[in-house]
Scaffold this motif. Structure first.
Motif, PDB file in Angstrom:
ATOM      1  N   ALA A  70       0.829  -1.210   0.000  1.00 50.39           N
ATOM      2  CA  ALA A  70       0.000   0.000   0.000  1.00 50.39           C
ATOM      3  C   ALA A  70       0.863   1.259   0.000  1.00 50.39           C
ATOM      4  CB  ALA A  70      -0.923  -0.004   1.212  1.00 50.39           C
ATOM      5  N   LEU A  71       1.898   1.273   0.838  1.00 48.34           N
ATOM      6  CA  LEU A  71       2.762   2.451   0.901  1.00 48.34           C
ATOM      7  C   LEU A  71       3.637   2.569  -0.342  1.00 48.34           C
ATOM      8  CD1 LEU A  71       3.770   2.463   4.677  1.00 48.34           C
ATOM      9  CD2 LEU A  71       2.282   4.075   3.480  1.00 48.34           C
ATOM     10  N   ALA A  72       4.035   1.437  -0.918  1.00 45.93           N
ATOM     11  CA  ALA A  72       4.824   1.486  -2.150  1.00 45.93           C
ATOM     12  C   ALA A  72       3.991   2.036  -3.299  1.00 45.93           C
ATOM     13  CB  ALA A  72       5.355   0.094  -2.498  1.00 45.93           C
ATOM     14  N   PHE A  73       2.725   1.612  -3.399  1.00 46.28           N
ATOM     15  CA  PHE A  73       1.830   2.170  -4.412  1.00 46.28           C
ATOM     16  C   PHE A  73       1.708   3.683  -4.240  1.00 46.28           C
ATOM     17  CE2 PHE A  73      -0.536  -2.062  -4.944  1.00 46.28           C
ATOM     18  CZ  PHE A  73      -0.080  -2.252  -6.232  1.00 46.28           C
ATOM     19  N   GLY A  74       1.480   4.113  -2.997  1.00 45.29           N
ATOM     20  CA  GLY A  74       1.343   5.540  -2.738  1.00 45.29           C
ATOM     21  C   GLY A  74       2.611   6.314  -3.028  1.00 45.29           C
ATOM     22  N   SER A  75       3.745   5.723  -2.689  1.00 49.47           N
ATOM     23  CA  SER A  75       5.028   6.383  -2.894  1.00 49.47           C
ATOM     24  C   SER A  75       5.308   6.652  -4.363  1.00 49.47           C
ATOM     25  CB  SER A  75       6.145   5.512  -2.305  1.00 49.47           C
ATOM     26  OG  SER A  75       7.419   5.989  -2.689  1.00 49.47           O
ATOM     27  N   VAL A  76       5.138   5.626  -5.197  1.00 50.94           N
ATOM     28  CA  VAL A  76       5.457   5.796  -6.618  1.00 50.94           C
ATOM     29  C   VAL A  76       4.428   6.696  -7.300  1.00 50.94           C
ATOM     30  CG1 VAL A  76       4.213   3.739  -7.427  1.00 50.94           C
ATOM     31  CG2 VAL A  76       6.190   4.579  -8.703  1.00 50.94           C
ATOM     32  N   ALA A  77       3.170   6.639  -6.857  1.00 45.16           N
ATOM     33  CA  ALA A  77       2.141   7.499  -7.450  1.00 45.16           C
ATOM     34  C   ALA A  77       2.427   8.962  -7.135  1.00 45.16           C
ATOM     35  CB  ALA A  77       0.762   7.102  -6.921  1.00 45.16           C
ATOM     36  N   LEU A  78       2.785   9.237  -5.892  1.00 48.76           N
ATOM     37  CA  LEU A  78       3.089  10.617  -5.498  1.00 48.76           C
ATOM     38  C   LEU A  78       4.338  11.124  -6.218  1.00 48.76           C
ATOM     39  CD1 LEU A  78       2.942  12.060  -1.931  1.00 48.76           C
ATOM     40  CD2 LEU A  78       4.996  12.402  -3.290  1.00 48.76           C
ATOM     41  N   MET A 116       8.221   7.634   2.409  1.00 51.78           N
ATOM     42  CA  MET A 116       7.042   6.767   2.407  1.00 51.78           C
ATOM     43  C   MET A 116       7.433   5.329   2.077  1.00 51.78           C
ATOM     44  SD  MET A 116       3.508   7.140   0.171  1.00 51.78           S
ATOM     45  CE  MET A 116       3.163   8.758   0.860  1.00 51.78           C
ATOM     46  N   HIS A 117       8.278   5.156   1.065  1.00 50.72           N
ATOM     47  CA  HIS A 117       8.709   3.810   0.701  1.00 50.72           C
ATOM     48  C   HIS A 117       9.545   3.181   1.807  1.00 50.72           C
ATOM     49  CE1 HIS A 117      11.234   0.752  -1.399  1.00 50.72           C
ATOM     50  NE2 HIS A 117      10.068   0.467  -1.950  1.00 50.72           N
ATOM     51  N   ALA A 118      10.430   3.955   2.417  1.00 49.39           N
ATOM     52  CA  ALA A 118      11.257   3.432   3.506  1.00 49.39           C
ATOM     53  C   ALA A 118      10.399   3.055   4.707  1.00 49.39           C
ATOM     54  CB  ALA A 118      12.301   4.472   3.908  1.00 49.39           C
TER      55      ALA A 118
END
Length: 222
Positions: free
Chosen positions: A109-117, A148-150
């Motif tokens: 979930a956080l990886a999706f958000g990170s790359v989208a942002l 966010m990714h970390a």
């Protein structure tokens, strides 16, 4: 130990989803290269940043990176499901199984958000007045996306630790391999430092291949 896939039977859909870990690693690495290759450091002069992101070809490159990285995390979800299933066969109490599923899901979930942002703010000049580039927002996107990714990698570290303990205590992995996995999981908690990300990628790659090659015994080492 009960076989996950019967001997002599065609490999099931569940068996093939194990390779999601391999696809995740490959696509994540390639996607990251597309996202950041050639881009000026965000501490560079604003004029340099504006010049690079004003090029539509460079923005297209970022978008390709976004697509590939998003697909990478999509395939990771299938690997997490397969890993959770394998762990459940050696975890009668279900605690470690739960941590594997939750940890992998939170990271995704956080990886999706990170790359989208990161991709969205870096290419937003496509939709701004006169295609204006805002260096400050690009700087913010890189910093927030990285943190966010970390942060998500902390959950991934919990997943790696739980799976490693389960396989070690269940007699699937020798003690040394279990503790190596635990160490990788602990180091993954410090992914803000970048280097540990190579370790968790390697762990996922190796375990994905082991699970695929040895379907009758979850991730058993030779």
């Amino acid at each position: 130990m009960e076989a996950a896939v019967g001997v002599g039977r065609p490999r099931s859909v569940a068996g093939w989803t194990i390779l999601g870990g391999v696809l995740y690693v490959i696509l994540f690495v390639i996607g990251t290269i597309f996202l950041f290759n050639g881009a000026p450091d965000t501490s560079s002069a604003p004029a340099k940043i504006i010049a690079w992101y004003s090029d539509s070809g460079h923005r297209d490159q970022v978008n390709v990176g976004w697509i590939l990285t998003t697909l990478a995390v999509f395939f990771l979800l299938w690997f997490v499901a397969a890993l959770r299933r394998a762990v459940s066969t050696v975890d009668p109490e279900g605690i470690l199984t739960g941590v594997v599923g939750i940890g992998g899901g939170v990271y995704a979930a956080l990886a999706f958000g990170s790359v989208a942002l990161t991709a969205g703010l870096r290419t937003m000049s496509d939709d701004t007045y006169q295609h204006r580039v805002y260096p400050e927002l690009i700087h913010a996107a890189d910093d927030v996306g990285w943190v966010m990714h970390a942060t998500g990698a902390v959950a991934l570290g919990a997943m790696i630790i739980a799976a490693s303990l389960a396989f070690m205590w269940g007699g699937v992995w020798p003690t040394w391999a279990g503790w190596v996995g635990v160490l990788v999981g602990i180091l993954t908690l410090g992914s803000i430092a970048f280097f540990p990300q190579f370790l968790f990628l390697l762990w996922i790659l190796v375990v994905s291949i082991l699970l695929f090659l040895r379907p009758n015994s979850p991730a058993r080492l030779p």
